[in-house]
Every structure is written in structure tokens, then in C-alpha cells.
Scaffold this motif. Sequence first.
Motif, short mmCIF file in Angstrom:
data_model
loop_
_atom_site.label_atom_id
_atom_site.label_comp_id
_atom_site.label_asym_id
_atom_site.label_seq_id
_atom_site.Cartn_x
_atom_site.Cartn_y
_atom_site.Cartn_z
N VAL A 119 -52.02 -15.80 -18.14
CA VAL A 119 -52.93 -16.95 -18.04
C VAL A 119 -53.27 -17.48 -19.44
N ALA A 120 -53.55 -16.56 -20.35
CA ALA A 120 -53.92 -16.96 -21.70
C ALA A 120 -52.81 -17.72 -22.40
N SER A 121 -51.55 -17.39 -22.09
CA SER A 121 -50.42 -18.03 -22.76
C SER A 121 -49.96 -19.31 -22.09
N VAL A 122 -50.31 -19.50 -20.83
CA VAL A 122 -49.76 -20.63 -20.06
C VAL A 122 -50.80 -21.68 -19.70
N CYS A 123 -52.01 -21.26 -19.34
CA CYS A 123 -52.96 -22.15 -18.66
C CYS A 123 -54.07 -22.69 -19.57
N GLU A 124 -54.48 -23.92 -19.27
CA GLU A 124 -55.57 -24.56 -19.99
C GLU A 124 -56.92 -24.25 -19.35
N ARG A 125 -56.89 -24.02 -18.06
CA ARG A 125 -58.11 -23.76 -17.31
C ARG A 125 -57.85 -22.63 -16.33
N VAL A 126 -58.88 -21.88 -15.98
CA VAL A 126 -58.68 -20.72 -15.12
C VAL A 126 -59.77 -20.65 -14.04
N LEU A 127 -59.34 -20.21 -12.84
CA LEU A 127 -60.23 -19.98 -11.71
C LEU A 127 -60.12 -18.50 -11.36
N VAL A 128 -61.24 -17.85 -11.16
CA VAL A 128 -61.26 -16.43 -10.83
C VAL A 128 -61.65 -16.27 -9.37
N MET A 129 -60.82 -15.55 -8.61
CA MET A 129 -61.02 -15.42 -7.17
C MET A 129 -61.32 -13.96 -6.82
N LEU A 130 -62.30 -13.79 -5.94
CA LEU A 130 -62.71 -12.46 -5.47
C LEU A 130 -63.10 -12.56 -4.01
N ARG B 160 -52.49 -27.51 -16.45
CA ARG B 160 -52.03 -26.17 -16.09
C ARG B 160 -53.23 -25.28 -15.80
N VAL B 161 -53.37 -24.92 -14.53
CA VAL B 161 -54.53 -24.17 -14.07
C VAL B 161 -54.09 -22.80 -13.55
N GLY B 162 -54.77 -21.76 -14.01
CA GLY B 162 -54.49 -20.41 -13.54
C GLY B 162 -55.45 -20.01 -12.44
N LEU B 163 -54.92 -19.34 -11.42
CA LEU B 163 -55.74 -18.78 -10.34
C LEU B 163 -55.53 -17.28 -10.38
N ILE B 164 -56.57 -16.54 -10.78
CA ILE B 164 -56.40 -15.11 -11.01
C ILE B 164 -57.30 -14.29 -10.08
N GLY B 165 -56.89 -13.06 -9.89
CA GLY B 165 -57.63 -12.14 -9.03
C GLY B 165 -56.71 -11.03 -8.58
N SER C 296 -57.23 -11.05 -2.84
CA SER C 296 -58.37 -11.91 -3.17
C SER C 296 -58.29 -13.29 -2.52
N GLY C 297 -57.09 -13.66 -2.03
CA GLY C 297 -56.93 -14.96 -1.38
C GLY C 297 -56.12 -15.97 -2.16
N LYS C 298 -55.57 -15.53 -3.29
CA LYS C 298 -54.81 -16.45 -4.15
C LYS C 298 -53.60 -17.03 -3.42
N SER C 299 -52.77 -16.15 -2.86
CA SER C 299 -51.54 -16.61 -2.21
C SER C 299 -51.83 -17.41 -0.95
N LEU C 300 -52.88 -17.05 -0.23
CA LEU C 300 -53.25 -17.83 0.97
C LEU C 300 -53.66 -19.24 0.59
N THR C 301 -54.32 -19.37 -0.55
CA THR C 301 -54.68 -20.70 -1.05
C THR C 301 -53.43 -21.52 -1.32
N ALA C 302 -52.45 -20.90 -1.98
CA ALA C 302 -51.19 -21.59 -2.29
C ALA C 302 -50.44 -21.96 -1.03
N LEU C 303 -50.36 -21.05 -0.07
CA LEU C 303 -49.64 -21.33 1.18
C LEU C 303 -50.33 -22.42 1.99
N SER C 304 -51.65 -22.51 1.87
CA SER C 304 -52.39 -23.58 2.54
C SER C 304 -51.99 -24.94 1.98
N ILE C 305 -51.84 -25.00 0.66
CA ILE C 305 -51.44 -26.26 0.02
C ILE C 305 -50.05 -26.68 0.50
N MET C 306 -49.14 -25.72 0.57
CA MET C 306 -47.76 -26.01 0.94
C MET C 306 -47.56 -26.17 2.44
#
Length: 248
Positions: A203-214, A26-31, A35-45
Motif C-alpha cells: 500500500v505504501a508503495s502503490v497507493c495515494e489513499r488508504v481505507l482500513v476495513m475490519l 490509487r486507493v488501497g483497501l486493507i484488512g 474483513s470484507g475486502k474481496s466481497l466489496t470488490a465482487l460487489s462492484i464487479m
Amino acid sequence: MTLVIEGLGVSDLVRDVSFEVGTGERVGLIGESGSGKSLTALSIMGLLPDELRASGSVKLKGRELLGASERELSRLRGNEMSMVFQEPMTALNPAMRVGRQVAEPMSIHGTRRDHQSAAAELLDSVGLPSDAVRAYPHQLSGGQRQRVVLAMALANDPALLICDEPTTALDVTVQARILDLILSGTRQRETSLLFITHDLAVVASVCERVLVMLDGEIVEAGSTREVLTAPKHEYTQRLLKASDLEVS
């Protein structure tokens, strides 16, 4: 490894993004917004707007997604990878009963024989009453609609679930319940989770690892505890200070 991203770029909006999500991780992508978070997700899909182009590499269980045809991606969406958006009505057909919509991914991909019965079981697993199968989306609350979308996303036991701010529009009590359902649903299926949010407490309650995007780049990465208790990048430090989050 479920997801491997190397050197992902989206026009000038996302630049040289690289990370991995392991099986069941479970990985969190925060920002902040933009910051580009949603564009990253849409690229995957494979759901980027027509005017944007992705470069680099996105592999799901070793299969390259960038450059894949729409036909190939359609076989994967709702089967090997699923996404839950912030606003559930974007994923729901207002003119179709909920039970039929939950059954549809299983019908399309042929993963279960008795689709209607399986749909009822899925709705029950996310805490919806049995009569919800006959309801239309507008007859349900926002939290109930998000449960329906989650049931649809998990219907075919995907390898990867992407959640893009799925609880932002919900009140605190409903938010907590949805987060519990996401956690239990992914754990049961050993589904990898990429959770996109600006909320550090989530993120603190759900994810094991976190990525910070700016500004389209990942500026910090590590275990959730490490990043949220001893952030190295100035931007992460500012986010943490603004949130007043206490990580035990």
C-alpha cells in the motif's frame, strides 16, 4: 469521480461501506482475511455468489451497478472496469493460447481493429517475450501468468482497475516488477485503481489513499502517509505494529 460507493451492504458480512475513487486515483483497501475486502470488490464487479445480495449504491462514472442486469454488467466488465485476482489461473483458459486470450476482450468490445497485433503489443508492454502469444498458460511461470492477466485487464483502457491481492503468491522480486507494471499501466491510461491487500508495504508503495476495513466496516480512511504514520484506530495501529513498516 470514477467510483462512488454509498452505504454498501452484503448480507451481514459488509455493512454501510462508503468511499470514492477519483479519476486516476490509487486507493488501497486493507484488512485481514475475512474483513470484507474481496466481497466489496465482487460487489462492484457484480460477481457476488448467488446466495449473497448487495444493497446500497455502487456507481461507476455515474452509472448505477447494483441492480443492473447481467447483460449490462457484461458490457462493462473488461471494458470500463477490470479485475486482477490473486491466482491468475482463475482468469485464464488453460486450453487457449495466451495471445488469443489477451485479444479476446478487445474482440468482444470491439475496441481495436487488429486484435492480434494489439495483443502482442500489450504482452510486450508487460515485459513478456514475443513468443508468449503462442504459449499456453501452463507453459508460463506464476509471474508471467499474472502479467498476462494484467495485460488482459488493461486491454481496453478501463476507467477502473481492481487488484485483489495480485502479488501475494509471488516472490519478492517478481512482486516488485508486477507492482511497477500496475503503476505504469494505470498512470499511462489515467485508470483509477482499487488495490486490495493485507500488505501495508505494498500500500505504501502503490497507493495515494488508504481505507482500513475490519469486520465488514471501514474503520479508518485518509492519505496513505497520514494513516500509516499516525493511525487513529486501534486496529490500524496493531496492523502497523505487526508489519514493522517504516514510512519516510
